[in-house]
Design a protein around this motif. Sequence first.
Motif, PDB file in Angstrom:
ATOM      1  N   GLU A 172      28.148  29.235  38.004  1.00  0.00           N
ATOM      2  CA  GLU A 172      29.395  29.102  38.748  1.00  0.00           C
ATOM      3  C   GLU A 172      30.298  30.310  38.495  1.00  0.00           C
ATOM      4  OE1 GLU A 172      31.580  25.525  38.358  1.00  0.00           O
ATOM      5  OE2 GLU A 172      29.806  24.245  38.304  1.00  0.00           O
ATOM      6  N   TRP A 173      30.881  30.830  39.585  1.00  0.00           N
ATOM      7  CA  TRP A 173      31.862  31.896  39.453  1.00  0.00           C
ATOM      8  C   TRP A 173      33.209  31.290  39.069  1.00  0.00           C
ATOM      9  CZ3 TRP A 173      31.116  37.085  39.583  1.00  0.00           C
ATOM     10  CH2 TRP A 173      29.890  37.541  40.097  1.00  0.00           C
ATOM     11  N   HIS A 174      33.894  31.939  38.154  1.00  0.00           N
ATOM     12  CA  HIS A 174      35.209  31.473  37.730  1.00  0.00           C
ATOM     13  C   HIS A 174      36.216  32.589  37.953  1.00  0.00           C
ATOM     14  CE1 HIS A 174      33.685  27.786  35.815  1.00  0.00           C
ATOM     15  NE2 HIS A 174      32.627  28.530  35.534  1.00  0.00           N
ATOM     16  N   ALA A 175      37.397  32.216  38.408  1.00  0.00           N
ATOM     17  CA  ALA A 175      38.420  33.186  38.772  1.00  0.00           C
ATOM     18  C   ALA A 175      39.539  33.203  37.736  1.00  0.00           C
ATOM     19  CB  ALA A 175      38.999  32.867  40.145  1.00  0.00           C
ATOM     20  N   PHE A 182      52.690  46.266  36.471  1.00  0.00           N
ATOM     21  CA  PHE A 182      52.358  47.406  37.313  1.00  0.00           C
ATOM     22  C   PHE A 182      51.456  47.023  38.477  1.00  0.00           C
ATOM     23  CE2 PHE A 182      52.823  49.513  33.022  1.00  0.00           C
ATOM     24  CZ  PHE A 182      54.150  49.858  33.238  1.00  0.00           C
ATOM     25  N   GLU A 183      50.417  46.251  38.198  1.00  0.00           N
ATOM     26  CA  GLU A 183      49.483  45.807  39.222  1.00  0.00           C
ATOM     27  C   GLU A 183      49.003  44.414  38.850  1.00  0.00           C
ATOM     28  OE1 GLU A 183      46.641  48.407  41.138  1.00  0.00           O
ATOM     29  OE2 GLU A 183      47.157  50.014  39.750  1.00  0.00           O
ATOM     30  N   SER A 184      48.458  43.715  39.837  1.00  0.00           N
ATOM     31  CA  SER A 184      47.854  42.402  39.592  1.00  0.00           C
ATOM     32  C   SER A 184      46.381  42.483  39.952  1.00  0.00           C
ATOM     33  CB  SER A 184      48.549  41.315  40.426  1.00  0.00           C
ATOM     34  OG  SER A 184      49.880  41.130  39.992  1.00  0.00           O
ATOM     35  N   LEU A 185      45.542  42.041  39.044  1.00  0.00           N
ATOM     36  CA  LEU A 185      44.103  42.096  39.236  1.00  0.00           C
ATOM     37  C   LEU A 185      43.532  40.700  39.404  1.00  0.00           C
ATOM     38  CD1 LEU A 185      43.103  44.681  36.470  1.00  0.00           C
ATOM     39  CD2 LEU A 185      43.464  45.110  38.913  1.00  0.00           C
ATOM     40  N   ASP A 186      42.546  40.589  40.269  1.00  0.00           N
ATOM     41  CA  ASP A 186      41.806  39.345  40.425  1.00  0.00           C
ATOM     42  C   ASP A 186      40.424  39.527  39.806  1.00  0.00           C
ATOM     43  OD1 ASP A 186      43.787  37.921  41.792  1.00  0.00           O
ATOM     44  OD2 ASP A 186      43.244  38.869  43.693  1.00  0.00           O
ATOM     45  N   LEU A 187      40.097  38.659  38.868  1.00  0.00           N
ATOM     46  CA  LEU A 187      38.809  38.716  38.191  1.00  0.00           C
ATOM     47  C   LEU A 187      37.956  37.536  38.615  1.00  0.00           C
ATOM     48  CD1 LEU A 187      40.775  40.383  36.296  1.00  0.00           C
ATOM     49  CD2 LEU A 187      39.233  39.773  34.424  1.00  0.00           C
ATOM     50  N   ARG A 188      36.671  37.793  38.812  1.00  0.00           N
ATOM     51  CA  ARG A 188      35.688  36.745  39.015  1.00  0.00           C
ATOM     52  C   ARG A 188      34.544  36.997  38.040  1.00  0.00           C
ATOM     53  NH1 ARG A 188      35.722  33.430  43.164  1.00  0.00           N
ATOM     54  NH2 ARG A 188      33.451  33.385  43.367  1.00  0.00           N
ATOM     55  N   LEU A 189      34.173  35.958  37.323  1.00  0.00           N
ATOM     56  CA  LEU A 189      33.155  36.086  36.287  1.00  0.00           C
ATOM     57  C   LEU A 189      32.135  34.967  36.410  1.00  0.00           C
ATOM     58  CD1 LEU A 189      36.259  36.378  34.820  1.00  0.00           C
ATOM     59  CD2 LEU A 189      34.827  37.490  33.108  1.00  0.00           C
ATOM     60  N   ILE A 190      30.899  35.277  36.063  1.00  0.00           N
ATOM     61  CA  ILE A 190      29.835  34.284  36.030  1.00  0.00           C
ATOM     62  C   ILE A 190      28.915  34.614  34.867  1.00  0.00           C
ATOM     63  CG2 ILE A 190      28.312  35.563  37.604  1.00  0.00           C
ATOM     64  CD1 ILE A 190      27.420  32.855  38.744  1.00  0.00           C
ATOM     65  N   ARG A 191      28.421  33.582  34.221  1.00  0.00           N
ATOM     66  CA  ARG A 191      27.556  33.784  33.062  1.00  0.00           C
ATOM     67  C   ARG A 191      26.102  33.930  33.496  1.00  0.00           C
ATOM     68  NH1 ARG A 191      26.390  29.310  28.283  1.00  0.00           N
ATOM     69  NH2 ARG A 191      24.691  30.454  27.268  1.00  0.00           N
ATOM     70  N   GLU A 192      25.430  34.912  32.877  1.00  0.00           N
ATOM     71  CA  GLU A 192      23.989  35.084  33.033  1.00  0.00           C
ATOM     72  C   GLU A 192      23.393  35.244  31.651  1.00  0.00           C
ATOM     73  OE1 GLU A 192      23.056  38.320  35.596  1.00  0.00           O
ATOM     74  OE2 GLU A 192      23.719  37.291  37.422  1.00  0.00           O
TER      75      GLU A 192
END
Length: 222
Positions: A172-175, A182-192
């Motif tokens: 599952e991807w998690h956000a 200064f900036e806003s980042l969007d992260l998406r992570l998934i375990r392998e």
Amino acid sequence: MTTPNSHDSRSALARLVLADRARGLSGAAGNLALARHGGAGGRAGEVATLGAYAERLLTSAVVHERERGSSWAEIGRYLGVGAEEAERRFGAAAAEWSEDASGRVERDLDLWADVRLGVGDKRVDGGDPQVEGRIDRSWLATFLDLLAYYVRHFPADGAWEDLARRLDEPGEWHAYTMDGIFESLDLRLIREQDLFCVRVTNAHTADLRLRVSTLLEAFGAR
């Protein structure tokens, strides 16, 4: 898989230090153009200081070349000296870096946090605000700490631990959104297995993309 103890990651760290010192020399040289009131001979002293900056920068460049696998003969050829002279001049610094690199990330995070990189890296310079890669799971918190520092994001207590728990669910991807000053980042992570795939979007400046790219390279797996 590689970790920050590996050859590739040491090379990435050496490259980061080289970029930081190059910017320091550029800034110091730029200061000479400022109008200042100083004592007699002050300008000569400032120029002499540039020589010390340049020597440190050259040493960092040699260390980086050694971490990339360049021989002393190859380095010496560009410096106009033989292999023995190049090793005599820079060998101690290269050896010290190699011995110390295994603990450098963990002990000296300020080195990473204080870097100010330029925007001329062709690997990441472009219009795409997304950077992606894979990192070893044991370095997730360190990666997030540094990324948060770059955008001045202040996570809630336990935020990284909560994200790590969610990432224990494979497939599952998690956000996670880093709202920064200064900036806003969007992260998406998934375990392998023992890795995390990471996608960082909204890195609109080449400077920030370079920083994210370098972090992924240093903490990454290939």
